[in-house]
Design a protein around this motif. Structure first.
Motif, PDB file in Angstrom:
ATOM      1  N   THR A  63      17.665  34.381  16.372  1.00 49.49           N
ATOM      2  CA  THR A  63      18.278  33.842  15.234  1.00 49.49           C
ATOM      3  C   THR A  63      19.988  34.099  15.180  1.00 49.49           C
ATOM      4  OG1 THR A  63      16.233  34.851  14.079  1.00 49.49           O
ATOM      5  CG2 THR A  63      18.286  34.679  12.627  1.00 49.49           C
ATOM      6  N   GLY A  64      20.470  34.725  15.790  1.00 49.36           N
ATOM      7  CA  GLY A  64      21.953  35.026  16.078  1.00 49.36           C
ATOM      8  C   GLY A  64      22.549  34.004  16.607  1.00 49.36           C
ATOM      9  N   ASP A  65      21.847  33.281  17.707  1.00 51.97           N
ATOM     10  CA  ASP A  65      22.431  32.347  18.613  1.00 51.97           C
ATOM     11  C   ASP A  65      22.176  30.860  17.696  1.00 51.97           C
ATOM     12  OD1 ASP A  65      23.281  33.470  20.640  1.00 51.97           O
ATOM     13  OD2 ASP A  65      21.157  33.795  21.669  1.00 51.97           O
ATOM     14  N   ARG A  66      21.284  30.805  16.947  1.00 54.10           N
ATOM     15  CA  ARG A  66      20.683  29.559  16.184  1.00 54.10           C
ATOM     16  C   ARG A  66      21.799  29.524  15.154  1.00 54.10           C
ATOM     17  NH1 ARG A  66      16.443  26.372  14.813  1.00 54.10           N
ATOM     18  NH2 ARG A  66      17.288  24.485  13.920  1.00 54.10           N
ATOM     19  N   THR A  67      22.425  30.738  14.531  1.00 52.19           N
ATOM     20  CA  THR A  67      23.200  30.726  13.357  1.00 52.19           C
ATOM     21  C   THR A  67      24.468  30.202  13.894  1.00 52.19           C
ATOM     22  OG1 THR A  67      22.141  32.518  12.400  1.00 52.19           O
ATOM     23  CG2 THR A  67      24.609  31.900  11.969  1.00 52.19           C
ATOM     24  N   GLN A  68      24.920  30.317  15.079  1.00 53.36           N
ATOM     25  CA  GLN A  68      26.507  29.962  15.598  1.00 53.36           C
ATOM     26  C   GLN A  68      26.381  28.471  16.035  1.00 53.36           C
ATOM     27  OE1 GLN A  68      28.941  32.008  16.241  1.00 53.36           O
ATOM     28  NE2 GLN A  68      27.475  33.879  15.488  1.00 53.36           N
ATOM     29  N   PHE A  69      25.193  27.828  16.072  1.00 56.67           N
ATOM     30  CA  PHE A  69      25.148  26.254  16.394  1.00 56.67           C
ATOM     31  C   PHE A  69      25.113  25.650  15.029  1.00 56.67           C
ATOM     32  CE2 PHE A  69      23.155  27.724  20.553  1.00 56.67           C
ATOM     33  CZ  PHE A  69      24.374  27.512  21.337  1.00 56.67           C
ATOM     34  N   ASP A 106      13.220  31.481  17.287  1.00 58.80           N
ATOM     35  CA  ASP A 106      12.366  32.459  17.740  1.00 58.80           C
ATOM     36  C   ASP A 106      12.758  33.953  17.355  1.00 58.80           C
ATOM     37  OD1 ASP A 106      10.429  33.989  18.838  1.00 58.80           O
ATOM     38  OD2 ASP A 106      10.127  32.660  20.527  1.00 58.80           O
ATOM     39  N   ARG A 107      12.189  34.488  16.267  1.00 56.33           N
ATOM     40  CA  ARG A 107      12.936  35.784  16.058  1.00 56.33           C
ATOM     41  C   ARG A 107      12.487  36.756  16.821  1.00 56.33           C
ATOM     42  NH1 ARG A 107      11.259  35.217   9.434  1.00 56.33           N
ATOM     43  NH2 ARG A 107      12.207  33.707   8.783  1.00 56.33           N
ATOM     44  N   ASP A 108      11.466  36.537  17.752  1.00 55.84           N
ATOM     45  CA  ASP A 108      11.321  37.684  18.794  1.00 55.84           C
ATOM     46  C   ASP A 108      12.265  37.553  20.045  1.00 55.84           C
ATOM     47  OD1 ASP A 108       9.144  38.214  17.343  1.00 55.84           O
ATOM     48  OD2 ASP A 108       7.789  36.925  18.311  1.00 55.84           O
ATOM     49  N   LEU A 109      13.063  36.674  20.212  1.00 57.52           N
ATOM     50  CA  LEU A 109      14.326  36.678  21.209  1.00 57.52           C
ATOM     51  C   LEU A 109      15.149  37.562  20.872  1.00 57.52           C
ATOM     52  CD1 LEU A 109      13.932  33.043  22.282  1.00 57.52           C
ATOM     53  CD2 LEU A 109      12.940  34.908  23.537  1.00 57.52           C
ATOM     54  N   PRO A 110      15.798  38.365  21.622  1.00 55.41           N
ATOM     55  CA  PRO A 110      17.076  39.049  21.548  1.00 55.41           C
ATOM     56  C   PRO A 110      18.149  38.182  21.695  1.00 55.41           C
ATOM     57  CG  PRO A 110      16.075  39.343  23.602  1.00 55.41           C
ATOM     58  CD  PRO A 110      15.326  38.685  22.922  1.00 55.41           C
ATOM     59  N   LEU A 111      19.388  38.648  20.976  1.00 53.20           N
ATOM     60  CA  LEU A 111      20.570  37.591  21.197  1.00 53.20           C
ATOM     61  C   LEU A 111      20.975  37.540  22.893  1.00 53.20           C
ATOM     62  CD1 LEU A 111      22.901  36.640  19.597  1.00 53.20           C
ATOM     63  CD2 LEU A 111      24.287  38.819  19.942  1.00 53.20           C
ATOM     64  N   TYR A 203      14.709  32.483  29.541  1.00 52.40           N
ATOM     65  CA  TYR A 203      15.974  32.657  30.408  1.00 52.40           C
ATOM     66  C   TYR A 203      16.540  34.075  29.487  1.00 52.40           C
ATOM     67  CZ  TYR A 203      15.300  28.468  32.874  1.00 52.40           C
ATOM     68  OH  TYR A 203      15.009  27.415  33.577  1.00 52.40           O
ATOM     69  N   ALA A 204      17.024  35.031  30.515  1.00 52.60           N
ATOM     70  CA  ALA A 204      17.867  36.121  29.913  1.00 52.60           C
ATOM     71  C   ALA A 204      19.366  35.985  30.368  1.00 52.60           C
ATOM     72  CB  ALA A 204      17.107  37.312  30.608  1.00 52.60           C
ATOM     73  N   PRO A 205      20.238  36.426  29.827  1.00 54.47           N
ATOM     74  CA  PRO A 205      21.627  36.584  30.090  1.00 54.47           C
ATOM     75  C   PRO A 205      21.774  37.191  31.456  1.00 54.47           C
ATOM     76  CG  PRO A 205      21.279  38.062  28.361  1.00 54.47           C
ATOM     77  CD  PRO A 205      20.062  37.406  28.581  1.00 54.47           C
ATOM     78  N   PRO A 206      22.821  36.535  32.328  1.00 53.91           N
ATOM     79  CA  PRO A 206      22.831  37.455  33.597  1.00 53.91           C
ATOM     80  C   PRO A 206      23.187  38.933  33.620  1.00 53.91           C
ATOM     81  CG  PRO A 206      24.819  36.052  32.987  1.00 53.91           C
ATOM     82  CD  PRO A 206      23.679  35.751  31.998  1.00 53.91           C
ATOM     83  N   ALA A 207      22.848  39.604  34.519  1.00 59.53           N
ATOM     84  CA  ALA A 207      22.958  40.891  34.655  1.00 59.53           C
ATOM     85  C   ALA A 207      24.471  41.553  34.524  1.00 59.53           C
ATOM     86  CB  ALA A 207      22.373  41.632  35.866  1.00 59.53           C
ATOM     87  N   ALA A 208      25.398  40.673  34.913  1.00 64.22           N
ATOM     88  CA  ALA A 208      26.771  41.091  35.049  1.00 64.22           C
ATOM     89  C   ALA A 208      27.074  41.230  33.481  1.00 64.22           C
ATOM     90  CB  ALA A 208      27.589  40.069  35.624  1.00 64.22           C
ATOM     91  N   ASP A 209      26.466  40.355  32.462  1.00 59.54           N
ATOM     92  CA  ASP A 209      27.160  40.312  31.059  1.00 59.54           C
ATOM     93  C   ASP A 209      26.371  41.694  30.370  1.00 59.54           C
ATOM     94  OD1 ASP A 209      27.157  36.805  30.974  1.00 59.54           O
ATOM     95  OD2 ASP A 209      28.515  38.180  31.664  1.00 59.54           O
TER      96      ASP A 209
END
Length: 317
Positions: A63-69, A106-111, A203-209
């Motif tokens: 939801t947070g990422d979709r809002t940014q777009f 997808d509301r189940d996905l984290p930011l 896909y999950a963000p890279p571990a470095a972030d």
């Protein structure tokens, strides 16, 4: 550098320049473009003389990422579709229709996480007319001769036209509308059985972030390791968390072998362990003489890609 590669770099520069400044803490559009092309490569299908690739892609965002777009989504979708079409032309893939990209929430996905579902869809085509099915038109009706020429031909005298007959109009009441009897409503049709759903890759963000996790002092950290691949051409160290092997010059480890795919396999370092993952290569990958898709590497393992053999080395500092 080829013209197609220059176009790809310009598109990536547009993503990073226009969109990157607005999405520094969320999913980056350039990351979406790269993962979409990876899904196209992973789900391609080799036929007798052609290589088919998916043409329908669905992006699932939090939801947070979709809002940014919100202000950029239509432009972003067009750029992603053009990027996929250019990638398919460069790789020689055959698409059943121009690629389409749909964004969903997808509301189940984290930011920072996103999913991609791919499908290969055949579009409907208009049926071509069969030969011999053209409509047969009736012969043209000959024009009727005028009254004067007809009377002259028959030898009859010409009589002047009679005055027109004027008939008074009589108002005729319109018939009452016929109301048909009420029919029982049709029974609701049973819903169609759900078809097979496309597989969604998350896909999950890279571990470095990710934020640093607290380390339990009761356990010692894993010692750093040094890994390399040794072949007849020499020794090449594996310094990245993920190194791609293939025939393409863009790979981290270039294998000049015609039996090797452009992106053949990948060696990943996960929690101090090296894994070999086949990237859907045409001729497959062998480790110690056995064909594998994903396998844990040990020191001294022999890796065969095409007709080239490489030896995996691993030492701890």
């Amino acid at each position: 550098m080829s013209v197609l590669r220059t176009i790809e770099q310009k598109i990536e520069g547009l993503f990073e320049g226009v969109f990157g400044r607005a999405f520094r803490t969320h999913v980056q559009p350039v990351e979406l473009a790269r993962k979409l092309t990876k899904e196209m490569d992973d789900h391609r299908m080799v036929s007798v003389s052609r290589t088919y690739a998916p043409n329908e892609f669905t992006l699932f965002l939090s939801t947070g990422d979709r809002t940014q777009f919100a202000d950029y989504e239509p432009s972003l979708v067009l750029e992603l579709q053009d990027f996929l079409g250019e990638h398919a032309r460069r790789e020689g893939y055959v698409l059943l229709s121009p690629p389409t990209v749909t964004i969903d929430t997808d509301r189940d996905l984290p930011l920072g996480h996103f999913g991609i579902a791919t499908r290969m869809v055949q579009t409907a085509r208009a049926e071509r007319p069969r030969r011999g099915a053209e409509p047969v038109l009736p012969p043209p009706i000959p024009e009727l001769a005028s009254d004067e020429s007809f009377l002259a031909d028959e030898g009859l005298p010409l009589v002047p036209d009679a005055p027109p007959l004027i008939v008074p109009r009589v108002a005729v009441p319109a018939p009452a509308p016929v109301v048909p009897p009420l029919a029982a409503p049709p029974a609701a049709a049973a819903p169609p059985a759900p078809g097979p759903q496309p597989e969604t890759m998350i896909y999950a963000p890279p571990a470095a972030d990710e934020p640093a996790q607290a380390i339990d002092h009761e356990f010692e950290p894993l010692p750093p390791v040094v890994a390399a691949l040794v072949s007849a051409a020499g020794r090449q160290a594996l310094v990245k968390p993920a190194s791609v092997l293939g025939r393409s010059r863009e790979c981290d480890i270039v294998v000049p072998d015609h039996n090797v795919s452009r992106q053949h396999a990948e060696i990943r370092l996960e929690s101090g362990v090296h894994w070999l993952v086949d990237l859907g290569s045409t001729n497959g990958t062998l480790v110690n003489g056995k064909k594998v898709k994903r396998v844990k590497l040990e020191a001294g393992d022999r890796i065969e890609v095409g007709s080239t053999e490489l030896v995996f080395e691993r030492t701890e500092r």
